[in-house]
Design a protein around this motif. Sequence first.
Motif, mmCIF file in Angstrom:
data_model
loop_
_atom_site.group_PDB
_atom_site.id
_atom_site.type_symbol
_atom_site.label_atom_id
_atom_site.label_comp_id
_atom_site.label_asym_id
_atom_site.label_seq_id
_atom_site.Cartn_x
_atom_site.Cartn_y
_atom_site.Cartn_z
ATOM 1 N N ASP A 256 -22.187 14.327 49.024
ATOM 2 C CA ASP A 256 -22.671 13.118 49.691
ATOM 3 C C ASP A 256 -21.533 12.479 50.497
ATOM 4 O O ASP A 256 -20.681 11.795 49.941
ATOM 5 C CB ASP A 256 -23.211 12.145 48.632
ATOM 6 C CG ASP A 256 -23.795 10.890 49.232
ATOM 7 O OD1 ASP A 256 -23.811 10.764 50.476
ATOM 8 O OD2 ASP A 256 -24.233 10.028 48.450
ATOM 9 N N TYR A 365 -21.975 1.276 46.684
ATOM 10 C CA TYR A 365 -22.210 2.605 46.084
ATOM 11 C C TYR A 365 -23.583 2.655 45.425
ATOM 12 O O TYR A 365 -23.933 1.791 44.613
ATOM 13 C CB TYR A 365 -21.109 2.893 45.064
ATOM 14 C CG TYR A 365 -21.278 4.213 44.346
ATOM 15 C CD1 TYR A 365 -21.422 5.400 45.065
ATOM 16 C CD2 TYR A 365 -21.294 4.277 42.960
ATOM 17 C CE1 TYR A 365 -21.577 6.615 44.408
ATOM 18 C CE2 TYR A 365 -21.439 5.495 42.293
ATOM 19 C CZ TYR A 365 -21.588 6.659 43.022
ATOM 20 O OH TYR A 365 -21.743 7.847 42.378
ATOM 21 N N GLY A 367 -24.905 5.464 43.794
ATOM 22 C CA GLY A 367 -25.008 6.356 42.642
ATOM 23 C C GLY A 367 -25.108 7.814 43.047
ATOM 24 O O GLY A 367 -25.287 8.158 44.218
ATOM 25 N N LEU A 368 -24.994 8.698 42.049
ATOM 26 C CA LEU A 368 -24.958 10.145 42.295
ATOM 27 C C LEU A 368 -26.235 10.651 42.953
ATOM 28 O O LEU A 368 -26.193 11.527 43.809
ATOM 29 C CB LEU A 368 -24.740 10.891 40.975
ATOM 30 C CG LEU A 368 -23.327 10.818 40.382
ATOM 31 C CD1 LEU A 368 -23.306 11.500 39.013
ATOM 32 C CD2 LEU A 368 -22.327 11.481 41.332
ATOM 33 N N VAL A 370 -28.320 9.118 44.934
ATOM 34 C CA VAL A 370 -28.738 8.447 46.170
ATOM 35 C C VAL A 370 -27.717 8.709 47.273
ATOM 36 O O VAL A 370 -26.512 8.733 47.038
ATOM 37 C CB VAL A 370 -28.892 6.926 45.925
ATOM 38 C CG1 VAL A 370 -29.359 6.221 47.193
ATOM 39 C CG2 VAL A 370 -29.874 6.680 44.778
ATOM 40 N N ASP A 371 -28.236 8.877 48.483
ATOM 41 C CA ASP A 371 -27.402 9.143 49.660
ATOM 42 C C ASP A 371 -26.605 7.895 50.030
ATOM 43 O O ASP A 371 -27.172 6.862 50.367
ATOM 44 C CB ASP A 371 -28.336 9.560 50.809
ATOM 45 C CG ASP A 371 -27.572 10.015 52.039
ATOM 46 O OD1 ASP A 371 -26.328 10.044 51.991
ATOM 47 O OD2 ASP A 371 -28.235 10.343 53.033
ATOM 48 N N ASP A 372 -25.274 7.964 50.012
ATOM 49 C CA ASP A 372 -24.420 6.814 50.341
ATOM 50 C C ASP A 372 -23.946 6.870 51.792
ATOM 51 O O ASP A 372 -23.810 7.948 52.379
ATOM 52 C CB ASP A 372 -23.199 6.792 49.410
ATOM 53 C CG ASP A 372 -23.567 6.287 48.029
ATOM 54 O OD1 ASP A 372 -23.662 5.067 47.874
ATOM 55 O OD2 ASP A 372 -23.783 7.136 47.126
HETATM 56 CA CA LIG Z 1 -24.389 9.011 46.399
#
Ligand SMILES: [Ca+2]
Length: 387
Positions: A256, A365, A367-368, A370-372
């Motif tokens: 990501d 941020y 999270g893992l 979700v697209d940041d």
């Molecule tokens: Ca992310």
Amino acid sequence: MCSLRTVLLLIVAAASTGAAAVDAGAAAVDAGAAAVDAGAAAVDVGASAVHAGATAVDAGAAAVDAGAAAIDAGATAVDAGAAAVDAGAAAVDAGAAPAAAVAAAAEVTDINITGVVTAPRMLLEGEKLYLSCQVDGDFNICGWDSPLEEIIYPEDLTDPDADIIHFPGFNCGIIVKEVMVAHTGHWSCIATTDQGFAAVGEDIIVRVRESWPGVVTNISSPLFGKWGEWGEVQLCPPNSFADSLELKSEAPITGDNTAANGLLLPCRQQGGDLPATITSTVADFGTWRDPVSCPVPEYIHKFQLRVETEDAFDDTAVNDIRFTCTNNPEVVMSGGGESWGVWGDWASCPNDTAVCGIQTKVEPYMGLAVDDTSLNDVRFFCCPTVW
Ligand SMILES: [Ca+2]
Ligand SMILES: [Ca+2]
């Protein structure tokens, strides 16, 4: 023309007549009911008494009808009494008319004092206004009439940061209000008293002070990312301007990507000192790239953003920034960021101004799973370099 006293007497008389008729009707009903009871008793006595009982029942029913008619007559009389009461009330109103005129005159003696002030420049979105209105006198209402809204009274403010500071000896104070839409125009302070006293015009002092003193305007890129929230506005100390820029950027990774994460602007005074650095919000990923500087004594004057506005798999929003300096608009300086997306158009400070403040829009941020994107948009503030 009859007098008020005559009308009132007529009211009393009509009401009395109606009440008496009602009483009479009710008595007749009672009599009818008694006759019905008597008739029923006669039926019990025996077959020979049936005819007499039936006759008695008829008589009772007739008496009930008479009572109902009497009640109707009474109701009519009551209506007449009510009409007379209405007439009497109208007559009373007519008699009270001079009092109403006195009340209207009292409202006219309420005194509004209005002071008008024009903000020193266009007020910018997100800016806090300090509205100072001092009126010498015993005023019961004070507020601000803005170019955009109805009158703002201190108690109506919904801004959680709003504050009202009362001056000792004055009823009106300072109202702090955030500007929701950039605008220009007149602000008027209004104070009202019903004490039959008012200060003269010279006794009112009004002031609108912007919370970003020295700022002429702010500028932003027409191309930007759509995620995140605007951070804090940070301004250089007075008479200092951003003369260089550092970009925090995340180099391409397998996963990501976020690309640009933040900016840092060192502020340089015209005398040459570097009293501060400003950043607004900075996200967590990436590393600071080498500073890119204008030649002394120039400052950042215009900028453009490289933005990946939408990607099917991995969004990054802002990727890079370029800028030019006050005296050499043909020399383009690059922040050294990533290369997804495209360059947007330039945004420029007005002539004889330079960048003196920053506000960034950053997606926190997510999270893992979700697209940041981190940095999504940038505003620069412009202050005059020439007085
Ligand atoms: Ca992310
Ligand atoms: Ca991403």
